[in-house]
Scaffold this active site. Structure first.
Site, short mmCIF file in Angstrom:
data_model
loop_
_atom_site.label_atom_id
_atom_site.label_comp_id
_atom_site.label_asym_id
_atom_site.label_seq_id
_atom_site.Cartn_x
_atom_site.Cartn_y
_atom_site.Cartn_z
N TYR A 213 0.81 -1.22 0.00
CA TYR A 213 0.00 0.00 0.00
C TYR A 213 0.85 1.27 0.00
CZ TYR A 213 -4.02 -2.95 1.43
OH TYR A 213 -5.01 -3.90 1.51
N VAL A 215 5.30 2.97 0.65
CA VAL A 215 6.65 2.76 1.18
C VAL A 215 6.78 3.58 2.46
CG1 VAL A 215 9.12 2.99 0.75
CG2 VAL A 215 7.59 2.43 -1.14
N TYR A 388 5.61 -21.50 18.06
CA TYR A 388 6.75 -21.36 17.16
C TYR A 388 7.27 -22.76 16.87
CZ TYR A 388 10.70 -18.48 15.53
OH TYR A 388 11.63 -17.82 14.78
C1 LIG Z 1 17.54 -15.10 11.50
C2 LIG Z 1 16.21 -14.42 11.46
C3 LIG Z 1 15.56 -14.13 12.64
C4 LIG Z 1 14.31 -13.49 12.63
N1 LIG Z 1 13.73 -13.16 13.82
C5 LIG Z 1 12.56 -12.47 13.83
C6 LIG Z 1 11.94 -12.09 15.05
O1 LIG Z 1 12.45 -12.35 16.15
N2 LIG Z 1 10.79 -11.40 14.98
C7 LIG Z 1 10.21 -11.06 13.80
O2 LIG Z 1 9.16 -10.43 13.79
N3 LIG Z 1 10.77 -11.43 12.63
C8 LIG Z 1 11.92 -12.11 12.60
N4 LIG Z 1 12.50 -12.47 11.41
C9 LIG Z 1 11.85 -12.09 10.16
C10 LIG Z 1 12.30 -10.71 9.64
O3 LIG Z 1 13.47 -10.27 10.28
C11 LIG Z 1 11.18 -9.70 9.84
O4 LIG Z 1 10.09 -10.05 9.00
C12 LIG Z 1 11.60 -8.25 9.58
O5 LIG Z 1 10.59 -7.40 10.06
C13 LIG Z 1 11.87 -7.94 8.12
O6 LIG Z 1 12.50 -6.67 8.07
P1 LIG Z 1 13.50 -6.28 6.89
O7 LIG Z 1 13.91 -4.88 7.11
O8 LIG Z 1 14.58 -7.26 6.78
O9 LIG Z 1 12.50 -6.36 5.66
P2 LIG Z 1 12.69 -6.95 4.20
O10 LIG Z 1 13.02 -8.40 4.26
O11 LIG Z 1 13.59 -6.08 3.43
O12 LIG Z 1 11.20 -6.78 3.66
C14 LIG Z 1 10.13 -7.47 4.22
C15 LIG Z 1 8.83 -7.00 3.55
O13 LIG Z 1 8.57 -5.64 3.88
C16 LIG Z 1 8.59 -4.83 2.71
N5 LIG Z 1 9.28 -3.59 3.09
C17 LIG Z 1 10.56 -3.45 3.53
N6 LIG Z 1 10.81 -2.16 3.82
C18 LIG Z 1 9.67 -1.48 3.56
C19 LIG Z 1 9.29 -0.11 3.66
N7 LIG Z 1 10.14 0.84 4.08
N8 LIG Z 1 8.04 0.24 3.31
C20 LIG Z 1 7.15 -0.69 2.86
N9 LIG Z 1 7.46 -1.99 2.73
C21 LIG Z 1 8.70 -2.38 3.10
C22 LIG Z 1 9.33 -5.63 1.67
O14 LIG Z 1 8.96 -5.26 0.36
C23 LIG Z 1 8.92 -7.05 2.02
O15 LIG Z 1 7.67 -7.35 1.51
C24 LIG Z 1 13.73 -13.13 11.39
C25 LIG Z 1 14.39 -13.42 10.20
C26 LIG Z 1 15.62 -14.06 10.22
C27 LIG Z 1 16.31 -14.33 8.94
#
Ligand SMILES: Cc1cc2nc3c(=O)[nH]c(=O)nc-3n(C[C@H](O)[C@H](O)[C@H](O)COP(=O)(O)OP(=O)(O)OC[C@H]3O[C@@H](n4cnc5c(N)ncnc54)[C@H](O)[C@@H]3O)c2cc1C
Length: 470
Positions: A213, A215, A388
């Site tokens: 929706y 950024v 989980y």
């Molecule tokens: C080792 C590991 C541990 C994890 N632990 C957790 C945890 O403890 N808790 C948890 O909730 N999740 C966890 N995750 C999942 C992940 O870290 C989360 O989903 C996190 O919020 C993703 O953030 P990111 O910045 O990496 O987003 P990205 O991977 O870059 O993007 C995720 C999604 O958000 C969208 N997006 C990114 N930035 C924006 C923006 N500025 N505006 C609009 N859309 C955007 C992207 O297009 C994509 O659809 C883990 C993942 C890994 C690999």
């Protein structure tokens, strides 16, 4: 998505905004081609990486993001916002060769101590934001396991959660206001008042929208003074059900320690051995932080509910060890990297009246497909908790077999959760991985609402096409 328009689109961006860095080399595009979705590991290992973005745009400010999105409409070029790339549900797969906006240069930071908030650029990692807060004597209490890589915009977009959630809440509770660039380039900034009664809560529309929706460019978070005291302790119980009952009772009586982590009979085995606790138990770790007197009182109350349900206090050792190693995911990554192997953490939520069934049946359904299944409960609420389930499978085959097994495990886990009263995702989001199951959770009418909002905001379907099934 008009692929033939990518070049004129990039040309106009370079001309209009020379400060935006445009990455087009193949190796750069490969780096951004994948996040942490387990199938993406398998595609890398299969050696036939199918999906590369056409380019990556590194924007420096909201105005640049706005202009990029405005031009993407003019040229009909698909866009994917990219944060830390730690998403594990396939939310950033450039299936149509979309152009990505890397948000990591959006790095504003400002504290408002009077209102108890701090505003961060969408590109600050959880760790960067928290360190800046700590330097000023504050915390926001958001510590996901991906703390070092996930950025604020990504955490908003997936409704992420950290391990101290029982005290500080989830991302959906922590945000006070948002700045978001809509698909047409218009900038939405929510009002910063603590509560409003003027229509639906629009910030919540973007929380969890996974970039479909708009950024997210700035995030105002609630902040708190750094805790005076932090304390961890562990309890053992005979059965998972007994520990769940103790947790339900203290949470429903408004007792909210920061960390509540319950490892079931299987996942507890190595931990019980490590600390020389009696075998065949489950292990509950409880962490407290805040004012010293508050911590002491919470400990006393938690102890009452645990002892009443058969819990035995084991002191501080296991909790402190968890805290030291809380960011490690080595075991899962080892299986993903193994030829023919696969692993993932499927996190669902369920109400208290069916949580034990959801946990038991998910474990039972996955065991025949896996080498190891670990289960724990790490986020608890008034009405229920998260389950989980971490599956590790080794097919002994090749990486195509690993991918096939991953899909079987995912499908089995989600269908079982739905069947016994759970949902399809507690905090990792939906992405493309879980999109097919969305109507099973929200119903056709719920999906229709999401689609109509998408059509209104992004009629050409250019932003994050396919994510959330939109
Ligand atoms: C080792 C590991 C541990 C994890 N632990 C957790 C945890 O403890 N808790 C948890 O909730 N999740 C966890 N995750 C999942 C992940 O870290 C989360 O989903 C996190 O919020 C993703 O953030 P990111 O910045 O990496 O987003 P990205 O991977 O870059 O993007 C995720 C999604 O958000 C969208 N997006 C990114 N930035 C924006 C923006 N500025 N505006 C609009 N859309 C955007 C992207 O297009 C994509 O659809 C883990 C993942 C890994 C690999």
């Amino acid at each position: 998505m008009k692929k033939e328009n990518v070049k004129p689109f990039l040309d106009e961006i370079m001309k209009a905004m020379p400060e935006v860095t445009v990455l087009t080399k193949e190796e750069e595009r490969l780096i951004y081609a994948h996040g942490c979705y387990p199938r993406e590991y398998k595609w890398l290992l299969q050696g036939t990486y199918k999906y590369l973005p056409s380019a990556i745009l590194m924007a420096n400010c909201t105005q640049e993001v706005s202009k990029i999105l405005e031009l993407s409409q003019k040229y009909e070029v698909g866009i994917i916002p990219y944060g830390g790339g730690s998403g594990i549900v396939g939310g950033t797969i450039p299936e149509d060769g979309e152009v990505m906006i890397d948000t990591k240069r959006l790095r504003d930071f400002e504290i408002n101590p009077i209102n108890g908030t701090a505003t961060g650029g969408a590109g600050l990692t959880g760790a960067e934001f928290e360190n800046l807060l700590n330097n000023a004597g504050y915390t926001c209490g958001q510590y996901p396991q991906s703390f070092q890589s996930a950025v604020l915009g990504g955490m908003v977009s997936t409704r992420a959660i950290g391990t101290f959630s029982t005290k500080y809440g989830k991302m959906d509770d922590m945000v006070n206001s948002l700045e978001v660039v809509l698909p047409n380039g218009h900038v939405y900034q929510s009002h910063k008042c603590p509560k409003a009664s003027t229509g639906p809560e629009l910030d919540q529309l973007f929380l969890g929208a996974e970039g479909t929706y708009g950024v997210v460019t700035k995030v105002e978070m609630k902040i708190y003074p750094v805790a005076e005291k932090r304390y961890f302790e562990a309890y053992t119980f005979q059965r998972t059900e007994d520990a769940l009952e103790a947790i339900r009772q203290f949470v429903q009586n408004h007792v909210h320690p920061a960390v509540v982590r319950l490892y079931d009979e299987e996942e507890a085995i190595p931990k019980l051995a490590e600390f020389h606790y009696e075998k065949d138990q489950v292990l509950l770790i409880v962490g407290y932080e805040g004012l010293a007197r508050q911590v002491d009182l919470e400990r006393e109350l938690v102890n009452e509910y645990c002892v009443k349900n058969g819990g035995v206090n084991k002191g501080t050792e296991a909790g402190e060890a968890w805290f030291r190693t809380r960011f490690s995911t080595k075991k899962m990554l080892d299986y993903d990297a193994t030829k023919g192997g696969t692993a993932d953490a499927i996190e669902v939520a369920a109400p208290w009246d069916c949580i034990a069934n959801v946990w038991r049946e998910m474990r039972r359904a996955l065991e025949p497909l896996c080498t190891v299944v670990d289960c724990h409960f790490s986020h608890v609420y008034h009405t229920g908790a998260s389950v989980y389930v971490i599956f590790h499978a080794d097919t002994q085959g090749d990486d195509y077999d690993g991918e096939k097994r991953y899909l079987e495990c995912l499908d089995t886990a989600i269908r079982t959760s739905l069947k016994y009263g759970g949902n399809i995702s507690h905090h990792h989001g939906c992405g493309k991985a879980k999109a097919a199951y969305l109507a099973d959770e929200h119903g056709e009418a719920g999906v229709e609402v999401m689609k109509k909002i998408k059509d209104a905001l992004d009629p050409k379907g250019l932003l994050n096409k396919g994510v959330l099934g939109l």
